[in-house]
Write a protein that holds these residues in place. Structure first.
Motif, PDB file in Angstrom:
ATOM      1  N   VAL A  45       0.805  -1.513  -0.115  1.00 60.69           N
ATOM      2  CA  VAL A  45      -0.055  -0.384   0.263  1.00 60.69           C
ATOM      3  C   VAL A  45       0.745   1.311   0.101  1.00 60.69           C
ATOM      4  O   VAL A  45       0.255   2.130  -0.321  1.00 60.69           O
ATOM      5  CB  VAL A  45      -0.658   0.170   1.254  1.00 60.69           C
TER       6      VAL A  45
ATOM      7  N   VAL B  14       0.171  -1.917 -10.462  1.00 63.18           N
ATOM      8  CA  VAL B  14      -1.034  -1.252  -9.416  1.00 63.18           C
ATOM      9  C   VAL B  14      -2.400  -2.064  -8.860  1.00 63.18           C
ATOM     10  O   VAL B  14      -2.664  -1.984  -7.279  1.00 63.18           O
ATOM     11  CB  VAL B  14      -1.338   0.167  -9.026  1.00 63.18           C
ATOM     12  N   TRP B  15      -2.687  -2.584 -10.136  1.00 62.90           N
ATOM     13  CA  TRP B  15      -4.574  -3.538  -9.480  1.00 62.90           C
ATOM     14  C   TRP B  15      -3.955  -4.541  -8.555  1.00 62.90           C
ATOM     15  O   TRP B  15      -4.787  -5.130  -7.961  1.00 62.90           O
ATOM     16  CB  TRP B  15      -5.090  -3.486 -10.972  1.00 62.90           C
TER      17      TRP B  15
ATOM     18  N   LYS C 114      -1.366  -5.651  -6.728  1.00 66.86           N
ATOM     19  CA  LYS C 114      -1.100  -4.633  -5.437  1.00 66.86           C
ATOM     20  C   LYS C 114      -2.906  -4.420  -4.327  1.00 66.86           C
ATOM     21  O   LYS C 114      -2.649  -5.228  -3.005  1.00 66.86           O
ATOM     22  CB  LYS C 114      -0.041  -3.501  -5.346  1.00 66.86           C
ATOM     23  N   ASN C 115      -3.812  -3.341  -4.641  1.00 67.84           N
ATOM     24  CA  ASN C 115      -4.658  -4.017  -4.277  1.00 67.84           C
ATOM     25  C   ASN C 115      -5.256  -5.223  -4.370  1.00 67.84           C
ATOM     26  O   ASN C 115      -6.088  -5.230  -3.278  1.00 67.84           O
ATOM     27  CB  ASN C 115      -5.638  -2.914  -5.411  1.00 67.84           C
TER      28      ASN C 115
ATOM     29  N   THR D 118      -1.452   3.722  -1.952  1.00 66.66           N
ATOM     30  CA  THR D 118      -3.778   3.792  -1.964  1.00 66.66           C
ATOM     31  C   THR D 118      -3.879   4.242  -1.510  1.00 66.66           C
ATOM     32  O   THR D 118      -4.956   3.685  -1.723  1.00 66.66           O
ATOM     33  CB  THR D 118      -3.200   2.148  -2.963  1.00 66.66           C
ATOM     34  N   TYR D 119      -4.085   4.521  -0.183  1.00 63.41           N
ATOM     35  CA  TYR D 119      -4.593   4.320   1.007  1.00 63.41           C
ATOM     36  C   TYR D 119      -4.935   5.751   1.054  1.00 63.41           C
ATOM     37  O   TYR D 119      -5.527   6.025   1.586  1.00 63.41           O
ATOM     38  CB  TYR D 119      -4.243   3.276   2.450  1.00 63.41           C
TER      39      TYR D 119
ATOM     40  N   LYS E 234     -12.007  -0.291  -4.203  1.00 70.69           N
ATOM     41  CA  LYS E 234     -10.508  -0.759  -5.145  1.00 70.69           C
ATOM     42  C   LYS E 234     -11.384  -0.914  -6.923  1.00 70.69           C
ATOM     43  O   LYS E 234     -10.810  -1.135  -7.410  1.00 70.69           O
ATOM     44  CB  LYS E 234      -9.585  -1.354  -4.276  1.00 70.69           C
TER      45      LYS E 234
END
Length: 406
Positions: free
Chosen positions: A280, A373-374, A376-377, A285-286, A351
């Motif tokens: 994150v 990034v996707w 990682k989410n 991304t938070y 998300k």
């Protein structure tokens, strides 16, 4: 001993009585000490057993009166100066001589063993030697070819080097017998480290081939080095897992808290939270929307509390808590379950749901990269659900512990 009351000028007469219970009367001189034989016949009576019980002078109503005792038939006593000297030597030789205890000592056998060889030859010691060997070979192969870079490679090298170093320290401490001199609880520290090392080597065994072998245009020899490092990393992971299975608490065994199932779950919870922090934070991304900040707060709070529990157990500081340790564990674990339950719902909702500006599928931008990034989410959502299950199992074991103690 009984010293014969005799004079050198005049030999006392010895009367042999014909009957077995005859009496022999001896009048002691004024300068001689009282007989030290308390009710036992002197050893220089011929034909008389040494275990014959005789009256003592202290038992007489008048200590100055003649000492009268009975001897069996055939006994004789000679009061010559030679026998007096023999009695005197016998009395002196009966005294304890301290120097004899120093001279009559057992021979000292020097042991050839310097330390506790059982720490290296036992099954646990052999497993630890294999751990040190495998981790050493893994980072040596990578360092020889300089086949690591960026944060992912640094993490793999850090995992192998730290596991190797701490394993060597544990082996030295076990071999030298310094467990009780260490400032940590030796019932909790080795198995805690073994569990962390298992997870660290597992993560290195996954990260290194993904980022340094897969889709890499390298020579065949270079690829062989990297594959060998990955194999030895997997072997190290299996070795540490074997150590955990050997040293974990058995039913009815008295051991540290970290050797129990809740203690091992605390290690998995903190390590999973660390992986979530990595995903994150790069890129962050938070920060948007605000609901994701609550998820980040959940991860941080639960991680800190779990880490505090581990530190208290390793440092044997659980008595510092203002409440009983088992009740603290149950209350904190229940709070963590509730908080992770909310994060498990909020994170994928914001998300992957289009209504909350989420991205339900992998975009075309991610096709050219291994981990976008996707991805990682998705990993954060999966790890959040895994940690929720870990805390739920921890709550069940902690509640069971309270009911058993109650």
């Amino acid at each position: 001993m009984l010293i014969a009351p005799c004079r050198q000028q005049q030999r006392p007469q010895t009367e042999l009585l014909p009957t077995p219970s005859a009496l022999l009367s001896v009048r002691p001189g004024p300068t001689l000490p009282s007989p030290p034989f308390a009710g036992r016949l002197p050893p220089f009576f011929s034909g008389v057993s040494h275990h014959t019980q005789l009256p003592s002078r202290l038992d007489q109503p008048n200590p100055g009166a003649p000492l009268v005792f009975s001897v069996p038939r055939g006994a004789s006593f000679v009061g010559s100066p030679r026998h007096a000297r023999r009695l005197r030597r016998c009395r002196l030789s009966a005294r304890p001589k301290p120097w004899k205890y120093h001279l009559c000592t057992m021979p000292v056998t020097r042991s050839k063993s310097v330390g506790n060889t059982n720490a290296l030859t036992s099954p646990l010691g052999i497993v630890r030697l294999l751990e040190a060997l495998f981790t050493c070979v893994a980072f040596s192969l990578v360092a020889n070819r300089e086949a690591w870079s960026h944060r992912n490679g640094d993490w793999c090298m850090f995992s192998w080097c730290v596991c190797f170093a701490i394993t060597i320290v544990i082996l030295v401490v076990e071999f030298a017998g310094f467990q009780h001199r260490m400032p940590v609880s030796w019932k909790n520290f080795p198995i805690t480290f073994a569990m962390y090392a298992t997870l660290m080597c597992l993560s290195a065994s996954i990260i290194y081939p993904v980022f340094f072998i897969l889709n890499q245009n390298i020579s065949r020899e270079e690829r062989g080095y990297r594959i060998s490092a990955t194999v030895f990393s997997c072997l190290a992971c299996l070795s540490y897992l074997t150590e955990v299975s050997i040293t974990k608490a058995k039913p009815g065994e008295v051991t540290g808290y970290m050797a129990t199932v809740p203690g091992l779950l605390k290690v998995v919870e903190t390590f999973t939270a660390c992986i979530i922090f990595v995903f994150v934070s790069d890129p962050p991304t938070y920060d948007h929307p605000d609901a994701l900040k609550w998820c980040m707060a959940v991860y941080c709070i639960c991680f800190i509390l779990s880490l505090v529990v581990i530190i208290l157990c390793i440092g044997e500081c659980t008595g510092w808590l203002p409440c009983p340790f088992n009740k603290f564990l149950s209350g904190y674990t229940l709070l963590a379950v509730l908080m992770y339950a909310t994060a498990t719902i909020i994170w994928p909702l914001y998300k992957f749901d289009r209504k909350h500006q989420g991205q339900p599928s992998r975009s075309a931008v991610c096709r050219g990269s291994n981990f976008c990034v996707w991805d990682k989410n998705v990993a954060v959502a999966v790890l959040t659900a895994i940690n929720l299950l870990m805390y739920l199992a921890d709550l069940v074991y902690s509640a069971r512990l309270i009911f058993i103690q109650g």
